[in-house]
Scaffold this motif. Structure first.
Motif, PDB file in Angstrom:
ATOM      1  N   THR A  41      -3.019   2.160   7.998  1.00 17.79           N
ATOM      2  CA  THR A  41      -3.817   2.889   7.012  1.00 17.79           C
ATOM      3  C   THR A  41      -4.022   2.057   5.746  1.00 17.79           C
ATOM      4  O   THR A  41      -3.126   1.352   5.299  1.00 17.79           O
ATOM      5  CB  THR A  41      -3.175   4.238   6.632  1.00 17.79           C
ATOM      6  N   GLY A  42      -5.227   2.132   5.189  1.00 19.18           N
ATOM      7  CA  GLY A  42      -5.584   1.400   3.978  1.00 19.18           C
ATOM      8  C   GLY A  42      -5.445   2.262   2.737  1.00 19.18           C
ATOM      9  O   GLY A  42      -5.020   3.428   2.795  1.00 19.18           O
ATOM     10  N   GLU A  43      -5.827   1.686   1.601  1.00 17.59           N
ATOM     11  CA  GLU A  43      -5.705   2.369   0.311  1.00 17.59           C
ATOM     12  C   GLU A  43      -6.677   1.714  -0.664  1.00 17.59           C
ATOM     13  O   GLU A  43      -7.010   0.540  -0.520  1.00 17.59           O
ATOM     14  CB  GLU A  43      -4.264   2.205  -0.186  1.00 17.59           C
ATOM     15  N   TYR A  44      -7.134   2.480  -1.641  1.00 12.42           N
ATOM     16  CA  TYR A  44      -7.933   1.937  -2.737  1.00 12.42           C
ATOM     17  C   TYR A  44      -7.139   1.984  -4.026  1.00 12.42           C
ATOM     18  O   TYR A  44      -6.466   2.976  -4.315  1.00 12.42           O
ATOM     19  CB  TYR A  44      -9.220   2.746  -2.952  1.00 12.42           C
ATOM     20  N   TYR A  45      -7.216   0.906  -4.808  1.00 10.90           N
ATOM     21  CA  TYR A  45      -6.720   0.846  -6.179  1.00 10.90           C
ATOM     22  C   TYR A  45      -7.916   0.562  -7.082  1.00 10.90           C
ATOM     23  O   TYR A  45      -8.874  -0.089  -6.657  1.00 10.90           O
ATOM     24  CB  TYR A  45      -5.739  -0.319  -6.365  1.00 10.90           C
ATOM     25  N   TRP A  46      -7.833   1.003  -8.351  1.00 11.28           N
ATOM     26  CA  TRP A  46      -8.816   0.579  -9.346  1.00 11.28           C
ATOM     27  C   TRP A  46      -8.129   0.479 -10.697  1.00 11.28           C
ATOM     28  O   TRP A  46      -7.244   1.262 -11.027  1.00 11.28           O
ATOM     29  CB  TRP A  46     -10.036   1.496  -9.400  1.00 11.28           C
ATOM     30  N   GLY A  47      -8.542  -0.524 -11.457  1.00 13.42           N
ATOM     31  CA  GLY A  47      -7.963  -0.749 -12.771  1.00 13.42           C
ATOM     32  C   GLY A  47      -8.471   0.252 -13.787  1.00 13.42           C
ATOM     33  O   GLY A  47      -9.680   0.478 -13.887  1.00 13.42           O
ATOM     34  N   ILE A  48      -7.548   0.862 -14.536  1.00 14.20           N
ATOM     35  CA  ILE A  48      -7.891   1.813 -15.590  1.00 14.20           C
ATOM     36  C   ILE A  48      -7.699   1.163 -16.959  1.00 14.20           C
ATOM     37  O   ILE A  48      -8.589   1.210 -17.804  1.00 14.20           O
ATOM     38  CB  ILE A  48      -7.034   3.089 -15.477  1.00 14.20           C
ATOM     39  N   SER A  49      -6.532   0.553 -17.185  1.00 12.28           N
ATOM     40  CA  SER A  49      -6.268  -0.133 -18.449  1.00 12.28           C
ATOM     41  C   SER A  49      -5.225  -1.218 -18.216  1.00 12.28           C
ATOM     42  O   SER A  49      -4.469  -1.179 -17.252  1.00 12.28           O
ATOM     43  CB  SER A  49      -5.788   0.856 -19.521  1.00 12.28           C
ATOM     44  N   GLY A  50      -5.218  -2.183 -19.124  1.00  8.26           N
ATOM     45  CA  GLY A  50      -4.241  -3.259 -19.048  1.00  8.26           C
ATOM     46  C   GLY A  50      -4.733  -4.433 -18.227  1.00  8.26           C
ATOM     47  O   GLY A  50      -5.892  -4.498 -17.813  1.00  8.26           O
ATOM     48  N   SER A  51      -3.819  -5.352 -17.993  1.00  4.92           N
ATOM     49  CA  SER A  51      -4.126  -6.585 -17.271  1.00  4.92           C
ATOM     50  C   SER A  51      -3.001  -6.863 -16.275  1.00  4.92           C
ATOM     51  O   SER A  51      -1.827  -6.899 -16.660  1.00  4.92           O
ATOM     52  CB  SER A  51      -4.240  -7.742 -18.268  1.00  4.92           C
ATOM     53  N   GLY A  52      -3.381  -7.058 -15.026  1.00  8.56           N
ATOM     54  CA  GLY A  52      -2.343  -7.281 -14.029  1.00  8.56           C
ATOM     55  C   GLY A  52      -2.838  -8.012 -12.808  1.00  8.56           C
ATOM     56  O   GLY A  52      -3.967  -8.508 -12.759  1.00  8.56           O
ATOM     57  N   LEU A  53      -1.967  -8.055 -11.831  1.00 12.05           N
ATOM     58  CA  LEU A  53      -2.257  -8.683 -10.546  1.00 12.05           C
ATOM     59  C   LEU A  53      -1.835  -7.735  -9.436  1.00 12.05           C
ATOM     60  O   LEU A  53      -0.859  -6.993  -9.589  1.00 12.05           O
ATOM     61  CB  LEU A  53      -1.484 -10.000 -10.404  1.00 12.05           C
ATOM     62  N   LEU A  54      -2.568  -7.785  -8.346  1.00 13.25           N
ATOM     63  CA  LEU A  54      -2.201  -7.070  -7.127  1.00 13.25           C
ATOM     64  C   LEU A  54      -1.775  -8.124  -6.126  1.00 13.25           C
ATOM     65  O   LEU A  54      -2.560  -9.004  -5.761  1.00 13.25           O
ATOM     66  CB  LEU A  54      -3.389  -6.262  -6.591  1.00 13.25           C
ATOM     67  N   LEU A  55      -0.515  -8.067  -5.713  1.00 10.64           N
ATOM     68  CA  LEU A  55       0.033  -8.979  -4.718  1.00 10.64           C
ATOM     69  C   LEU A  55      -0.091  -8.322  -3.357  1.00 10.64           C
ATOM     70  O   LEU A  55       0.379  -7.198  -3.160  1.00 10.64           O
ATOM     71  CB  LEU A  55       1.502  -9.288  -5.045  1.00 10.64           C
ATOM     72  N   LEU A  56      -0.757  -8.995  -2.440  1.00 10.60           N
ATOM     73  CA  LEU A  56      -0.956  -8.497  -1.080  1.00 10.60           C
ATOM     74  C   LEU A  56      -0.242  -9.417  -0.102  1.00 10.60           C
ATOM     75  O   LEU A  56      -0.290 -10.646  -0.241  1.00 10.60           O
ATOM     76  CB  LEU A  56      -2.448  -8.453  -0.738  1.00 10.60           C
ATOM     77  N   GLY A  57       0.421  -8.835   0.893  1.00 13.50           N
ATOM     78  CA  GLY A  57       1.105  -9.622   1.912  1.00 13.50           C
ATOM     79  C   GLY A  57       0.858  -9.033   3.286  1.00 13.50           C
ATOM     80  O   GLY A  57       1.003  -7.825   3.475  1.00 13.50           O
ATOM     81  N   ASP A  58       0.475  -9.883   4.239  1.00 11.95           N
ATOM     82  CA  ASP A  58       0.224  -9.375   5.590  1.00 11.95           C
ATOM     83  C   ASP A  58       1.501  -9.414   6.427  1.00 11.95           C
ATOM     84  O   ASP A  58       2.548  -9.886   5.975  1.00 11.95           O
ATOM     85  CB  ASP A  58      -0.944 -10.106   6.261  1.00 11.95           C
TER      86      ASP A  58
END
Length: 184
Positions: A93-110
């Motif tokens: 199953t997948g998922e959606y993220y979206w940035g609201i505020s701030g600054s960051g990184l999304l780390l993805l690993g298979d």
């Protein structure tokens, strides 16, 4: 026809208002996964997750959850604060993220251990495919708020024997403000 007020609202700062639950995670929950763990003289809250209450149970097929993760700014020995990260129990199953505020990184690993980073800024829409572990990292000076929608049957599979990821993001004096280190 009468128009009813919605039970949960998303505020501009990334907080939910109305019907929701909140989970909080402190430094002690991620300390062993840091490149250089803290001595834990203090145990600050690192992040919280608010999930809209829609009367759907975790694991129930056919539903969706809506939530907001809020990661505090800060670091331990230079390593930026991050969420635990997880695969989904229903791994495809997948998922959606979206940035609201701030600054960051999304780390993805298979599932083969390959990892990549995506920028998270206000307005960024990020798709997390199935069979992909995911972790948020706050590289900014303010709170990183990220919205999410996932299937109610997805579940969360956190590592019981250690960190799911080999990538660490540390403060750096470079123009981008961080450097990436990977465990060997």
């Amino acid at each position: 026809m009468k128009v009813n007020k919605v039970p949960t609202e998303l505020l501009r700062d990334g907080h939910l208002k109305g019907a929701f639950t909140t989970g909080e995670t402190n430094l002690s929950a991620i300390n062993d996964w840091l490149l250089n763990p803290s001595d834990l003289d203090t145990n600050p809250e690192i992040y919280s997750v608010q999930v809209a209450d829609n009367n759907i149970e975790d694991g129930q097929p056919g539903g969706l959850f809506f939530g907001v993760s809020r990661i505090a700014p800060g670091n331990v020995h230079g390593e930026f604060y991050f969420t635990k990260g997880h695969f989904h129990k229903k791994i495809d199953t997948g998922e959606y993220y979206w940035g609201i505020s701030g600054s960051g990184l999304l780390l993805l690993g298979d599932t083969d251990g390959n990892e990549r980073l995506l920028a998270v800024e206000p307005g960024a829409v990020l798709y997390i495919p199935g069979k992909t572990a995911h972790r948020l990292i706050n590289i900014g000076q303010g709170t990183l708020a990220v919205g999410a929608v996932w299937q109610s049957e997805s579940g969360h599979a956190y590592s019981k024997n250690g960190n799911l990821f080999k990538t660490h993001v540390l403060k750096d004096a470079s123009s981008i403000g961080y450097k990436v280190i990977q465990d060997q």
